[in-house]
Design a protein around this motif. Structure first.
Motif, mmCIF file in Angstrom:
data_model
loop_
_atom_site.group_PDB
_atom_site.id
_atom_site.type_symbol
_atom_site.label_atom_id
_atom_site.label_comp_id
_atom_site.label_asym_id
_atom_site.label_seq_id
_atom_site.Cartn_x
_atom_site.Cartn_y
_atom_site.Cartn_z
ATOM 1 N N GLN A 141 2.132 -6.621 -13.880
ATOM 2 C CA GLN A 141 2.250 -5.418 -14.707
ATOM 3 C C GLN A 141 2.945 -4.282 -13.964
ATOM 4 O OE1 GLN A 141 0.099 -4.873 -18.194
ATOM 5 N NE2 GLN A 141 1.490 -6.588 -17.977
ATOM 6 N N LEU A 142 3.853 -4.641 -13.055
ATOM 7 C CA LEU A 142 4.644 -3.669 -12.301
ATOM 8 C C LEU A 142 3.791 -2.737 -11.445
ATOM 9 C CD1 LEU A 142 7.332 -2.654 -14.982
ATOM 10 C CD2 LEU A 142 7.215 -4.686 -13.553
ATOM 11 N N SER A 143 2.560 -3.150 -11.152
ATOM 12 C CA SER A 143 1.728 -2.320 -10.287
ATOM 13 C C SER A 143 1.636 -2.993 -8.915
ATOM 14 C CB SER A 143 0.344 -2.168 -10.918
ATOM 15 O OG SER A 143 -0.659 -2.439 -9.964
ATOM 16 N N PRO A 144 1.918 -2.254 -7.833
ATOM 17 C CA PRO A 144 1.943 -2.878 -6.506
ATOM 18 C C PRO A 144 0.687 -3.675 -6.183
ATOM 19 C CG PRO A 144 2.810 -0.668 -6.375
ATOM 20 C CD PRO A 144 2.323 -0.852 -7.786
ATOM 21 N N ARG A 145 -0.483 -3.154 -6.532
ATOM 22 C CA ARG A 145 -1.712 -3.865 -6.186
ATOM 23 C C ARG A 145 -1.790 -5.212 -6.900
ATOM 24 N NH1 ARG A 145 -6.123 0.819 -6.928
ATOM 25 N NH2 ARG A 145 -4.818 1.159 -8.754
ATOM 26 N N ALA A 146 -1.485 -5.194 -8.194
ATOM 27 C CA ALA A 146 -1.579 -6.437 -8.955
ATOM 28 C C ALA A 146 -0.467 -7.410 -8.565
ATOM 29 C CB ALA A 146 -1.536 -6.144 -10.447
ATOM 30 N N ALA A 190 0.838 -1.199 0.000
ATOM 31 C CA ALA A 190 0.000 0.000 0.000
ATOM 32 C C ALA A 190 0.875 1.252 0.000
ATOM 33 C CB ALA A 190 -0.924 -0.008 1.212
ATOM 34 N N ILE A 191 1.927 1.233 0.839
ATOM 35 C CA ILE A 191 2.821 2.398 0.891
ATOM 36 C C ILE A 191 3.470 2.626 -0.476
ATOM 37 C CG2 ILE A 191 4.988 3.267 1.853
ATOM 38 C CD1 ILE A 191 4.234 1.903 4.478
ATOM 39 N N LEU A 192 3.920 1.530 -1.089
ATOM 40 C CA LEU A 192 4.588 1.681 -2.380
ATOM 41 C C LEU A 192 3.633 2.218 -3.438
ATOM 42 C CD1 LEU A 192 6.954 -1.382 -2.661
ATOM 43 C CD2 LEU A 192 7.540 1.025 -2.434
ATOM 44 N N HIS A 193 2.385 1.795 -3.346
ATOM 45 C CA HIS A 193 1.400 2.319 -4.294
ATOM 46 C C HIS A 193 1.308 3.837 -4.166
ATOM 47 C CE1 HIS A 193 -2.225 2.528 -6.730
ATOM 48 N NE2 HIS A 193 -2.684 3.362 -5.830
ATOM 49 N N VAL A 194 1.244 4.313 -2.923
ATOM 50 C CA VAL A 194 1.149 5.756 -2.688
ATOM 51 C C VAL A 194 2.434 6.452 -3.136
ATOM 52 C CG1 VAL A 194 0.929 7.533 -0.918
ATOM 53 C CG2 VAL A 194 -0.512 5.489 -0.827
ATOM 54 N N VAL A 195 3.565 5.866 -2.770
ATOM 55 C CA VAL A 195 4.844 6.476 -3.151
ATOM 56 C C VAL A 195 4.934 6.605 -4.666
ATOM 57 C CG1 VAL A 195 7.331 6.032 -3.308
ATOM 58 C CG2 VAL A 195 6.153 5.779 -1.116
ATOM 59 N N LEU A 196 4.582 5.529 -5.343
ATOM 60 C CA LEU A 196 4.743 5.496 -6.796
ATOM 61 C C LEU A 196 3.852 6.528 -7.489
ATOM 62 C CD1 LEU A 196 6.466 3.930 -8.728
ATOM 63 C CD2 LEU A 196 4.670 2.220 -8.913
ATOM 64 N N HIS A 197 2.627 6.670 -6.992
ATOM 65 C CA HIS A 197 1.681 7.507 -7.733
ATOM 66 C C HIS A 197 1.481 8.893 -7.147
ATOM 67 C CE1 HIS A 197 0.571 4.415 -10.560
ATOM 68 N NE2 HIS A 197 0.617 3.568 -9.557
ATOM 69 N N HIS A 198 1.910 9.110 -5.908
ATOM 70 C CA HIS A 198 1.579 10.399 -5.298
ATOM 71 C C HIS A 198 2.763 11.122 -4.672
ATOM 72 C CE1 HIS A 198 -2.608 9.459 -5.982
ATOM 73 N NE2 HIS A 198 -2.390 8.274 -5.467
ATOM 74 N N SER A 199 3.970 10.595 -4.827
ATOM 75 C CA SER A 199 5.092 11.288 -4.200
ATOM 76 C C SER A 199 6.065 11.766 -5.275
ATOM 77 C CB SER A 199 5.824 10.344 -3.239
ATOM 78 O OG SER A 199 6.680 9.505 -3.969
ATOM 79 N N PRO A 200 6.869 12.771 -4.934
ATOM 80 C CA PRO A 200 7.868 13.253 -5.899
ATOM 81 C C PRO A 200 8.831 12.138 -6.340
ATOM 82 C CG PRO A 200 7.645 14.792 -4.082
ATOM 83 C CD PRO A 200 6.836 13.589 -3.710
ATOM 84 N N LEU A 201 9.218 11.278 -5.388
ATOM 85 C CA LEU A 201 10.136 10.201 -5.768
ATOM 86 C C LEU A 201 9.478 9.266 -6.783
ATOM 87 C CD1 LEU A 201 12.790 8.638 -5.467
ATOM 88 C CD2 LEU A 201 11.705 7.346 -3.621
ATOM 89 N N GLY A 202 8.226 8.887 -6.507
ATOM 90 C CA GLY A 202 7.514 8.008 -7.430
ATOM 91 C C GLY A 202 7.362 8.653 -8.796
ATOM 92 N N TYR A 203 7.109 9.951 -8.778
ATOM 93 C CA TYR A 203 7.036 10.720 -10.027
ATOM 94 C C TYR A 203 8.330 10.540 -10.811
ATOM 95 C CZ TYR A 203 6.823 15.007 -12.876
ATOM 96 O OH TYR A 203 6.830 15.912 -13.901
#
Lengths: 361, 504
Positions: free
Chosen positions: A298-303, A216-229
């Motif tokens: 598909q490289l998505s944390p949830r999947a 869950a954290i990685l999902h947020v990091v990837l899609h909503h944080s500057p680093l994930g950006y």
């Protein structure tokens, strides 16, 4: 783009996405994989229906079976996440395998240092130790790429060998060998260091929940944080980031450290949640399976979590399948590969469509 | 007179997009026929259908009275159609002769002697001085283009398609190309010229104007004016923007470049002791043939590339130790030449691309996370301001056309450019209407007192917008002219390497 054309029909690339095409492709991939597995079971001399039934019962048949499935899935979810986050940045980290070892070893080393300290100290030390160990080992490959432009695939594969044999060295009549023991393994860890069991009379340990939280954290990091950006941007066009002044080397290092840390956690959970001792055999293969899981997801944390659970179930159910129907449990690895191939084909196919040409003449 | 090539009712669609919609067209023998249209008007699709790269969904192609269907370029070549692409497909380490005969389907053995005879005959007939044994990599761009043309003729082309052939040439080389084209048409060759440069269009025999995949009309060039053609092309009238001439305003320098040198990976000097001054409220035009150090100069000022010698000062302070991000924060906007390579992240959305490089900075962050709502709001405003054609801020850049993608970069970089704006080919490949808009935006920045460096391959544009024009050749400045004393001829000479003092 036209791929193929013949008398009035043509296969061409879709311009947009079609969820109908995707869903139907995935469903047929599932059906194809099941069919292929059935043939495999027949070849192994078993009744396919009985084999599937045993597989299902073995993985979901009881509370205990489900708990075991989750236990088997935990390290796979973690290595899948580790691989996914690196692949998202187009950094081909094949080193989750070695980073699992590094995490387990560093955690073991840290935990040995505090010996029989109370449990509330043990778990933070184990978790932090494994994160650091994996991160450092991952960053080593990252530094080689960032500083000396060493191809990361080569570097991580080579580092995998190095760390696996380093552990062997420590365990074969080495400093970590169980006193008086014969096998390549350490002594049992103290009871305080074992990860808490969540459901009584099962082996489901705290690590599973932590893995879900991490996803869950990685999902947020990837899609909503500057680093994930930056990770997503690097995966699409690193050059554009550099033109804007982002330090590419630093980003590579951070991604490798993050990826390694997650893989390292998988190693520590196996040692302190399942085996209660450090031995090399049970850690092997987790990292490589993680690559399959990352790609299936598909490289998505949830999947990735879903793919990890699926593979955990397959691995867990295979034992009962062998007992009931005589299908060798090793066939499960062939099944894993079949699933991956069918799904890859399905994704590729859903990008195309068949079209009838009107009035060519 | 019967047509050499006739296309009737040709349609080609890509998914929901109709690239060519019932296009009909006739090419006569020995005619120079222009295809004119904005981006996405269907010029490239049409020529690709003619050359067998695409198969049309419907319609007929008739050559010399015989209907043809092309499944591949090989079919088109057999039907005597030749094409010279914008990006040449030559092997630099092969000789001219080898490049011409390679892959001509002569079986395993090459009959070089016969080939040499035919090739030199072709060159002679068209008055081309080509050394057949020179390596193609050693030739100038103009000469490489000749090789492509001779190759098409060698393959028996009687209809030759040229896709924006002058984009990579100096004015002098373009002039020679047109002389050559006229000679070849006099010889009976039919030429289809794809271009968006009006002065080239005016030298053709007939023009077919395409708009949104349809033919607006085919006209004799002699019977129409540029303005009428533009109107046919974009469907409305265009107002030309011209900056008022105020060269030598004596405004203070914002960026000072002194004696900067830089070598590329092969240790070849790409910037050679170059000095320039960008002044507040002034547009400095940079003219030069592509690949003479423009890109490196822009990257050096923007901090993307380190210089080896010399110094660049921004508002009096050296930028030597600043990263590209630091320089951007000091008020420098940079519109790179290759927008998809250097300026955009295709898999991210418009909203994300508009803050590219500022992802850690104040307005876009809320705590440790990105403020998606604010980014979206900002993007929506930019989409409205720049009239970007899109479904919304969440659309991926990958799905935008070149012009709309460029507007995303402009929205981002213009907002940053409070002191200095660096524009390398900001309007290349854009539609006329968009170009007009971009030029307006650049001049507005000039009005605000921003120092602007503008490189363009359209000399007419430079002469309308710039206060001064500098010409760059092999990394050196050949001279700087105030706008009123610049002419295409003079700039052309300097672009070919003649310093201002020696140029007549």
């Amino acid at each position: 783009m036209t791929l193929l054309a013949w008398s009035g029909w043509r296969i061409e690339r879709r311009s947009g996405r079609s969820s109908f095409a995707l869903v139907s492709a995935l469903l047929s991939a599932g059906a194809g994989a099941v069919l292929c597995c059935a043939l495999l079971f027949l070849a192994a001399g078993a009744d396919p229906i009985a084999a599937f039934a045993a597989l299902a019962k073995g993985s979901f048949g009881s509370t205990r079976a489900i708990a075991d499935t989750l236990v088997r899935a935990t390290p796979l979810i973690l290595t899948g996440l580790a691989t996914a986050i690196a692949f998202r940045a187009r950094l081909w980290n094949i080193g989750a395998e070695g980073q699992v070892f590094a995490g387990a070893m560093f955690a073991f080393w840290c935990q040995s240092a505090i010996g029989a300290a109370p449990a509330y100290l043990q778990i933070p030390v184990i978790v932090l130790g494994s994160l650091c160990g994996g991160a450092l080992f991952g960053a080593l490959a990252g530094a080689l790429k960032a500083r000396f432009q060493v191809d990361e695939v080569i570097a991580t594969v080579m580092l995998n060998y190095i760390i696996i044999y380093a552990l062997s060295l420590l365990l074969q009549q080495g400093p970590w060998t169980e006193p008086g023991g014969f096998f390549e393994q350490t002594a049992m860890v103290p009871d305080q260091a074992k990860l808490p069991i969540l459901i009584e009379k099962t082996r489901l340990h705290l690590g599973f929940v932590l893995a879900l939280v991490l996803a869950a954290i990685l999902h947020v990091v990837l899609h909503h944080s500057p680093l994930g950006y930056e990770i997503r941007a690097a995966g699409s066009n690193l050059r554009a980031l550099q033109v804007q002044g982002v330090h590419a080397g630093r980003l590579i290092l951070v991604v490798f450290a993050l990826s390694g840390a997650i893989a390292g956690l998988a190693g520590a959970f196996e040692v302190y949640g399942v085996q209660y001792r450090l031995k090399s055999g049970t850690l092997g293969g987790l990292g490589y399976t993680g690559i399959i899981i990352a790609i299936l997801g598909q490289l998505s944390p949830r999947a990735v979590v879903i793919a990890g659970l699926l593979f955990g179930a397959l691995l867990n159910g295979s034992t009962l399948m062998q007992i009931r129907t005589g299908v060798p449990s090793a066939l499960i690895y062939a099944i894993e590969a079949i699933i991956l191939m069918f799904f890859l084909i399905a994704w590729a196919i859903s990008q195309f469509r068949l079209r009838r040409l009107r009035d060519v003449d | 007179m019967t047509a050499r090539l006739s296309i009737s009712n040709l349609s080609k669609r890509f998914g929901p997009v109709i690239a060519n919609d019932g296009v009909s067209l006739e090419i006569r023998p020995g005619e120079l026929h222009c295809l004119l249209g904005e981006n996405g008007a269907g010029k490239s699709t049409l020529s690709s259908c003619l050359y067998g790269l695409y198969q049309p969904d419907q319609g007929r192609i008739v050559i010399d009275g015989e209907e043809r269907r092309f499944r591949s370029p090989a079919d088109a070549i057999r039907a005597s159609i030749g094409m010279v692409h914008q990006h040449f497909v030559l092997v630099p380490t092969f000789t001219v002769l080898e490049n011409i005969v390679v892959g001509t389907g002569a079986g395993w053995r090459l009959d070089t002697r016969a080939a040499r005879r035919r090739v030199s005959e072709l060159c002679q007939r068209n008055g081309l001085q080509l050394n057949l044994d020179a390596l193609v990599g050693d030739l100038s761009v103009g000469e490489q283009q000749w090789v492509e043309i001779v190759k098409a003729l060698y393959l028996g082309a009687r209809v030759l398609i040229l896709d924006e052939p002058t984009a990579v040439l100096t004015p002098q080389e373009s002039e020679r190309l047109f002389t050559l084209l006229q000679q070849m048409t006099a010889d009976g060759l039919s030429i289809i010229l794809i271009t968006h440069k009006m002065n080239e269009v005016m030298r053709s025999d007939r023009v077919t104007v395409l708009r949104r995949g349809r033919v607006v009309g085919t006209v004799e060039t002699g019977s129409i004016t540029r303005e009428e053609l533009t109107q046919m092309m974009i469907g409305r009238q265009l107002k030309q923007i011209e900056a008022e001439d105020r060269a030598g305003s004596g405004a203070p320098a914002v960026v000072t470049i002194s004696a900067v040198s830089l070598r590329d990976a092969r240790r070849v000097a790409v910037l050679d002791n170059l000095s320039l001054e960008l002044r507040a409220g002034e547009v400095l035009g940079l003219a030069g043939v592509a690949g003479n150090g423009q890109r490196e100069l822009f990257e050096a000022i923007a901090g993307v590339r380190r210089t080896e010698r010399g110094e660049i000062r921004l508002d009096g302070k050296s930028v030597a130790n600043l990263s590209a991000a630091d320089i951007a924060r000091r008020g420098v906007g940079y519109v790179p030449e290759d927008r998809f390579r250097d300026g955009l992240v295709p898999d991210l959305t418009i909203a994300e691309n508009i803050v590219l490089g500022q992802q850690w900075q104040a307005p876009w962050r809320r705590g440790v996370l990105l403020d998606a709502a604010r980014m979206r709001e900002h993007a929506a405003r930019s989409i409205a301001d720049f009239s970007i054609a899109t479904t919304g801020p969440g659309e991926r850049i990958r799905r935008l056309s070149g012009g709309n993608a460029q507007k995303v970069i402009l929205a981002r970089e213009l907002a940053k450019a409070t002191r200095c704006l660096l524009c390398n080919q900001p309007t290349r490949g854009l539609d006329v209407g968009v170009i007009e808009y971009v030029h307006g935006q650049i001049l507005r920045k000039r009005q605000d007192g921003v120092a602007i460096l503008l490189a363009s391959e359209e000399l007419e544009d430079l002469m309308r917008l710039s206060d001064r024009i500098a010409v760059i050749f092999r990394g050196r400045i050949m001279g700087i002219l105030p706008r009123h004393s610049a002419s295409i001829a003079l700039l052309g000479q300097m672009m070919a390497g003649t310093p201002l003092e020696q140029a007549a």
